[in-house]
Design a protein around this motif. Structure first.
Motif, mmCIF file in Angstrom:
data_model
loop_
_atom_site.group_PDB
_atom_site.id
_atom_site.type_symbol
_atom_site.label_atom_id
_atom_site.label_comp_id
_atom_site.label_asym_id
_atom_site.label_seq_id
_atom_site.Cartn_x
_atom_site.Cartn_y
_atom_site.Cartn_z
ATOM 1 N N THR A 75 41.516 72.729 32.689
ATOM 2 C CA THR A 75 41.307 74.097 32.210
ATOM 3 C C THR A 75 41.098 74.124 30.702
ATOM 4 O O THR A 75 40.194 74.818 30.190
ATOM 5 C CB THR A 75 42.511 74.981 32.586
ATOM 6 O OG1 THR A 75 42.671 74.984 34.005
ATOM 7 C CG2 THR A 75 42.315 76.413 32.091
ATOM 8 N N PHE A 76 41.920 73.366 29.972
ATOM 9 C CA PHE A 76 41.755 73.302 28.521
ATOM 10 C C PHE A 76 40.416 72.658 28.153
ATOM 11 O O PHE A 76 39.785 73.040 27.159
ATOM 12 C CB PHE A 76 42.908 72.536 27.884
ATOM 13 C CG PHE A 76 44.161 73.352 27.710
ATOM 14 C CD1 PHE A 76 44.140 74.541 26.999
ATOM 15 C CD2 PHE A 76 45.369 72.943 28.262
ATOM 16 C CE1 PHE A 76 45.290 75.311 26.838
ATOM 17 C CE2 PHE A 76 46.521 73.698 28.114
ATOM 18 C CZ PHE A 76 46.483 74.893 27.394
ATOM 19 N N ALA A 77 39.988 71.673 28.942
ATOM 20 C CA ALA A 77 38.698 71.034 28.672
ATOM 21 C C ALA A 77 37.558 72.034 28.840
ATOM 22 O O ALA A 77 36.624 72.073 28.019
ATOM 23 C CB ALA A 77 38.500 69.842 29.600
ATOM 24 N N VAL A 78 37.633 72.859 29.900
ATOM 25 C CA VAL A 78 36.598 73.878 30.114
ATOM 26 C C VAL A 78 36.616 74.908 28.985
ATOM 27 O O VAL A 78 35.565 75.314 28.481
ATOM 28 C CB VAL A 78 36.800 74.559 31.483
ATOM 29 C CG1 VAL A 78 35.852 75.740 31.630
ATOM 30 C CG2 VAL A 78 36.573 73.561 32.609
ATOM 31 N N LEU B 265 32.660 75.895 22.115
ATOM 32 C CA LEU B 265 31.457 75.419 21.422
ATOM 33 C C LEU B 265 30.362 76.474 21.434
ATOM 34 O O LEU B 265 29.490 76.481 20.556
ATOM 35 C CB LEU B 265 30.949 74.130 22.084
ATOM 36 C CG LEU B 265 31.904 72.930 22.047
ATOM 37 C CD1 LEU B 265 31.299 71.764 22.824
ATOM 38 C CD2 LEU B 265 32.179 72.518 20.605
ATOM 39 N N ALA B 266 30.415 77.366 22.437
ATOM 40 C CA ALA B 266 29.371 78.386 22.565
ATOM 41 C C ALA B 266 29.729 79.702 21.896
ATOM 42 O O ALA B 266 28.847 80.438 21.451
ATOM 43 C CB ALA B 266 29.068 78.633 24.046
ATOM 44 N N LEU C 103 29.379 81.949 31.332
ATOM 45 C CA LEU C 103 28.554 81.138 32.224
ATOM 46 C C LEU C 103 29.014 79.675 32.200
ATOM 47 O O LEU C 103 29.160 79.040 33.250
ATOM 48 C CB LEU C 103 27.089 81.240 31.817
ATOM 49 C CG LEU C 103 26.095 80.377 32.606
ATOM 50 C CD1 LEU C 103 26.127 80.759 34.081
ATOM 51 C CD2 LEU C 103 24.691 80.512 32.028
ATOM 52 N N ILE C 104 29.256 79.167 31.006
ATOM 53 C CA ILE C 104 29.739 77.789 30.872
ATOM 54 C C ILE C 104 31.094 77.636 31.551
ATOM 55 O O ILE C 104 31.361 76.649 32.248
ATOM 56 C CB ILE C 104 29.837 77.391 29.389
ATOM 57 C CG1 ILE C 104 28.439 77.353 28.759
ATOM 58 C CG2 ILE C 104 30.530 76.034 29.231
ATOM 59 C CD1 ILE C 104 28.452 77.142 27.259
ATOM 60 N N SER D 142 34.521 75.474 35.587
ATOM 61 C CA SER D 142 35.744 75.670 36.369
ATOM 62 C C SER D 142 35.520 75.536 37.870
ATOM 63 O O SER D 142 36.479 75.293 38.613
ATOM 64 C CB SER D 142 36.347 77.042 36.066
ATOM 65 O OG SER D 142 35.440 78.083 36.403
ATOM 66 N N THR D 143 34.275 75.672 38.319
ATOM 67 C CA THR D 143 34.005 75.581 39.759
ATOM 68 C C THR D 143 34.377 74.214 40.337
ATOM 69 O O THR D 143 35.125 74.137 41.317
ATOM 70 C CB THR D 143 32.539 75.923 40.066
ATOM 71 O OG1 THR D 143 32.288 77.287 39.702
ATOM 72 C CG2 THR D 143 32.236 75.747 41.546
#
Length: 255
Positions: free
Chosen positions: A105-108, A114-115, A145-146, A151-152
């Motif tokens: 989750t933290f990685a996502v 970044l966006a 969107l990212i 997360s999917t």
């Protein structure tokens, strides 16, 4: 561990089967689901480490709900204490699943930062309020969107993992791998399932809105009753789709 590949229409059936399971013992399943949320909220309120602890115990608590659903489905008696039964079933691997999910989750969130320079992360962590200017920021749309794309696969890896680790007595890594494969094979059924859940929410909500115009009191009562039934039914449908995809999950099956 073999996962069945099911047709799309099974996704709709999971909702019906979840409702039928809930109807067999609505008091127990409803208690387990709202007890689950209450436990997570209490743990999350612990200063400094609450959010981390909540993620680590979430798989064990969710396994307790599955244990309750299994007992109801098999016609066995079970009490409220079954909510904590997951803590006695391969707990170290369940904690690892929670930890992997938290790191993912933290990685996502890091990718979304970044966006949008961290806007979405701050909103989710409660460090920023969603005002009109923030909602209209195009960067937020891109980060959403990212976040959805990132997360999917994480959710797919988590979906069956507590059951596979708890009932199948396998490692966290294997449980999350088998869960991801099972969800990938059944993406059509899960798509139908998601659309069905949307309809189950939207149609009654529209009817409640119409009734509220006639009688605000009736509308208010129904708006409280809907989630009180819908949320436990959804959790019961999680058990239904696990049973449908894997059949039985035992250490022997895992071997």
């Amino acid at each position: 561990m073999q996962a069945r590949t099911l047709p799309a229409q099974r996704g709709w059936a999971w909702i019906i089967e979840g409702f039928m399971l809930w109807k067999r013992n609505p008091a127990l399943i409803t208690f387990l689901v709202f007890g689950y949320w209450l436990c997570l909220l209490v743990v999350a309120a612990v200063p400094f480490v609450g959010q981390v602890l909540m993620s680590l115990i979430m798989p064990a608590l969710s396994l307790g709900i599955y244990n309750g659903c299994k007992a109801v489905g098999e016609g066995r008696k079970a009490g409220p204490d079954i909510l904590l039964s997951g803590f006695r079933q391969n707990l170290p691997e369940l904690v690892k699943i929670g930890g992997i999910y938290l790191i993912g989750t933290f990685a996502v969130l890091g990718l979304t930062a970044l966006a949008d320079d961290g806007i979405l992360a701050e909103l989710m962590l409660g460090k920023r309020k969603l005002d009109e200017a923030t909602a209209e920021d195009p960067q937020l749309g891109l980060s959403l969107l990212i976040g959805a794309l990132g997360s999917t696969p994480l959710m797919m890896a988590y979906w069956f993992a507590p059951l596979l680790a708890g009932w199948g007595r396998i490692s966290a890594a294997k449980a999350m791998f088998f869960s991801f494969v099972a969800c990938s094979r059944n993406w059509r059924a899960f798509l139908a399932y998601a659309l069905g859940l949307m309809l189950v929410v939207m149609v009654p909500s529209l009817l409640i809105g119409v009734l509220a115009l006639v009688s605000p009191l009736i509308g208010q009562l129904l708006s409280i009753a809907l989630p009180a039934v819908f949320i436990p039914v959804v959790f019961a449908s999680f058990y239904a789709n696990a049973l449908d995809v894997f059949g039985t999950i035992t250490p022997d099956d895992a071997a």
